[in-house]
Scaffold this active site. Structure first.
Site, mmCIF file in Angstrom:
data_model
loop_
_atom_site.group_PDB
_atom_site.id
_atom_site.type_symbol
_atom_site.label_atom_id
_atom_site.label_comp_id
_atom_site.label_asym_id
_atom_site.label_seq_id
_atom_site.Cartn_x
_atom_site.Cartn_y
_atom_site.Cartn_z
ATOM 1 N N GLY A 49 -33.630 52.306 -10.932
ATOM 2 C CA GLY A 49 -34.601 51.281 -10.587
ATOM 3 C C GLY A 49 -34.421 50.589 -9.249
ATOM 4 O O GLY A 49 -35.304 49.865 -8.811
ATOM 5 N N SER A 64 -39.967 56.376 -9.346
ATOM 6 C CA SER A 64 -38.781 56.394 -10.198
ATOM 7 C C SER A 64 -37.587 56.818 -9.354
ATOM 8 O O SER A 64 -37.742 57.412 -8.287
ATOM 9 C CB SER A 64 -38.964 57.338 -11.384
ATOM 10 O OG SER A 64 -38.963 58.682 -10.957
ATOM 11 N N CYS A 65 -36.399 56.498 -9.856
ATOM 12 C CA CYS A 65 -35.155 56.919 -9.216
ATOM 13 C C CYS A 65 -34.125 57.061 -10.334
ATOM 14 O O CYS A 65 -34.485 57.447 -11.438
ATOM 15 C CB CYS A 65 -34.726 55.938 -8.121
ATOM 16 S SG CYS A 65 -34.365 54.270 -8.691
ATOM 17 N N LYS A 66 -32.884 56.730 -10.070
ATOM 18 C CA LYS A 66 -31.873 56.834 -11.117
ATOM 19 C C LYS A 66 -31.915 55.647 -12.068
ATOM 20 O O LYS A 66 -31.904 55.814 -13.279
ATOM 21 C CB LYS A 66 -30.481 56.969 -10.495
ATOM 22 C CG LYS A 66 -29.381 57.135 -11.525
ATOM 23 C CD LYS A 66 -28.032 57.344 -10.877
ATOM 24 C CE LYS A 66 -26.949 57.497 -11.938
ATOM 25 N NZ LYS A 66 -25.624 57.655 -11.318
ATOM 26 N N TRP A 71 -34.333 57.570 -14.185
ATOM 27 C CA TRP A 71 -33.786 58.756 -14.836
ATOM 28 C C TRP A 71 -32.863 58.384 -15.993
ATOM 29 O O TRP A 71 -32.871 59.048 -17.034
ATOM 30 C CB TRP A 71 -33.043 59.655 -13.845
ATOM 31 C CG TRP A 71 -32.420 60.813 -14.549
ATOM 32 C CD1 TRP A 71 -31.116 60.952 -14.924
ATOM 33 C CD2 TRP A 71 -33.107 61.962 -15.062
ATOM 34 N NE1 TRP A 71 -30.948 62.127 -15.626
ATOM 35 C CE2 TRP A 71 -32.151 62.760 -15.721
ATOM 36 C CE3 TRP A 71 -34.429 62.382 -15.030
ATOM 37 C CZ2 TRP A 71 -32.478 63.963 -16.325
ATOM 38 C CZ3 TRP A 71 -34.759 63.587 -15.640
ATOM 39 C CH2 TRP A 71 -33.792 64.367 -16.282
#
Length: 120
Positions: free
Chosen positions: A85, A81-83, A110
């Site tokens: 994608g 995961s990140c902010k 996120w």
């Protein structure tokens, strides 16, 4: 961890991962971002720019000491995961290139997590 799409996970699946130690949820954002926004419960932080080196080069005992989780085997289920994608997609590609066979992406990241927790 199964849905129709084998590459991606949904918010509901991510929610169920916090207590599932057989799946490694890796947030690839920078540590400063995590301080500013928060973290998804159960995730560990390996920034994208150190991901390949960490997965490939760190001995198991160091990995465990740093992340309090076992270093993943090539068949360990990984979810990135990140902010939003973009970095998690890059992370997914790096893991596949390294030989990991069970790799998925929380494409909403996120921002999707935050949107859902605001509703509850």
């Amino acid at each position: 961890m199964s849905s129709g799409d084998t590459k991606y996970v949904t918010y509901n699946e991510i929610q169920n991962l916090k207590d599932n130690k057989s799946v490694l949820l890796i947030d690839v954002r920078e540590p400063q971002e995590l301080k500013e926004t928060g973290v998804i419960p159960g995730s560990i932080n390996i920034p994208l720019n150190t991901l390949e080196k960490t997965l490939k080069g760190i001995p198991s005992d160091e990995f465990h000491a740093q992340f309090h989780r076992d270093k993943p085997d090539l068949d360990t289920p990984l979810v990135f995961s990140c902010k939003a994608g973009i970095r998690s997609t890059k992370a997914q590609n790096i893991a596949v290139k390294l030989g990991y066979s069970n790799v998925r992406n929380y494409k909403g990241g996120w921002l999707d997590w935050e949107e859902h927790i605001k509703k509850t």
